[in-house]
Design an enzyme around this catalytic site. Structure first.
Site, short mmCIF file in Angstrom:
data_model
loop_
_atom_site.label_atom_id
_atom_site.label_comp_id
_atom_site.label_asym_id
_atom_site.label_seq_id
_atom_site.Cartn_x
_atom_site.Cartn_y
_atom_site.Cartn_z
N LYS A 173 0.84 -1.21 0.00
CA LYS A 173 0.00 0.00 0.00
C LYS A 173 0.87 1.26 0.00
O LYS A 173 0.60 2.20 -0.75
CB LYS A 173 -0.92 -0.01 1.24
N GLN B 181 -4.16 -1.25 9.92
CA GLN B 181 -4.06 -2.56 9.27
C GLN B 181 -4.65 -3.64 10.17
O GLN B 181 -4.30 -3.74 11.35
CB GLN B 181 -2.57 -2.85 8.96
N ASP C 145 -10.63 3.25 4.81
CA ASP C 145 -11.10 1.87 4.60
C ASP C 145 -12.63 1.76 4.70
O ASP C 145 -13.18 0.68 4.48
CB ASP C 145 -10.48 0.95 5.66
#
Ligand code: NAP
Length: 281
Positions: A50, A94, A117
């Site tokens: 990422k 994460q 997200d």
């Protein structure tokens, strides 16, 4: 029949090139902040991918790796600092987090307008009630982008989503509903899964087990394989038995090279979107 490949790698390159061109024209570069707790090797690989992709596109990045025994207070303090920092565009924690940490509590500390997200209660609430979320989960966004790039019609289609996680299954089902598809969600307690799959014009499998094969698919259906896991001999594979499924389906996404690259693409587009919302552009 041999199915056409839904090439996530190629599609991702094309879409990200367009995004890169857009980013070049911006006065200030959007900044992606990523927080990782612990040393999980798979998570480190995902985070590095990422960070690398964001840098290639021209975004700036910030990365904090907390030790595996970090406390909730320490993590929340970092998130709050990023929430208050006007230069930070998107915050990503994460997953999975170590077991001693409350995932919901931590995710919900992210300012919804920086929730890249799309996993805060605020954004899921907006998503599920049709009120323009600031972001939706990246895999879901990537899947819809992939299908649209191949001009696959979604409206009125029977879509079967296998898996009901908050990360993939549920938001993906919701996204198809938004596209006016007729959606069935299946899970580990579903009875007669095979006959439900047989009704699907589009099958999305997000399980993590080899669960779909050509025998249980409807002719000409579209198959999206989200699953990623390793076979006992260490090979990366997906939920779908590719050989048999590609003899029956009209389109199929491979693993690797299908949904994986599109998930990162979804993330990059989400970041850009947050930037546009925050700057009122
Ligand atoms: P998860 O949280 O473990 O969810 C798996 C889902 O599969 C659950 O809803 C579970 O049902 C269901 N399930 C398990 N066994 C089943 C069975 N025999 N029949 C029907 N349903 C069954 O996993 P996830 O986070 O959603 O991820 C799913 C897969 O996608 C994993 O392989 C993951 O690595 C992969 N993934 C890939 C990407 C990508 O970018 N390509 C992104 C995210 C995840 P219950 O709810 O009843 O337990």
């Amino acid at each position: 029949m041999t199915a056409e490949i839904l090439d996530g790698k190629k599609t991702s390159q094309k879409l990200l090139q367009q995004l890169q061109d857009e980013v070049k024209g911006l006065m200030h570069k959007p900044i992606l902040a990523i927080l990782l707790v612990g040393e999980n090797q798979a998570s480190k690989i995902y985070v590095n991918a990422k960070l690398k992709k964001a840098a290639e596109i021209g975004f700036e990045t910030v990365f904090k790796n907390f030790p595996a025994d970090a406390t909730e207070d320490e993590i929340v303090k970092q998130i709050t600092e990023w929430n208050n920092d006007k230069t930070i565009t998107g915050i990503l924690v994460q997953l999975p987090l170590p077991k001693h940490l409350d995932e919901h509590l931590i995710l919900n500390k992210i300012d919804p307008i920086k929730d890249v997200d799309g996993l805060t209660v605020h954004n899921t609430g907006r998503f599920y009630s049709g009120q323009n979320p600031f972001a939706i989960p990246c895999t879901t966004r990537g899947i819809i982008m992939l299908l649209k790039e191949y001009n696959i019609e979604l409206e009125g289609k029977n879509v079967v989503v296998i898996g009901r996680s908050n990360l993939v299954g549920k938001p993906t089902a919701q996204a198809f509903l938004y596209e006016n598809a007729t959606v069935t969600i299946c899970h580990s307690k579903t009875r007669d899964l095979e006959s439900i799959i047989k009704t699907a014009d589009i099958v999305v499998s997000a399980v993590g087990e080899k669960i779909v094969n050509g025998k249980i698919l409807k002719n000409n259906c579209v198959v999206v394989d989200v699953g990623i896991f390793r076979t006992p001999d260490g090979k990366i594979t997906g939920d779908v038995e590719f050989e048999s499924a590609s003899q029956v389906a009209s389109y199929i996404s491979p693993v690797p090279g299908g949904v994986g690259p599109m998930t990162i693409t979804g993330l990059m587009f989400n970041l850009m979107n947050l930037y546009l919302i925050q700057t009122g552009a």
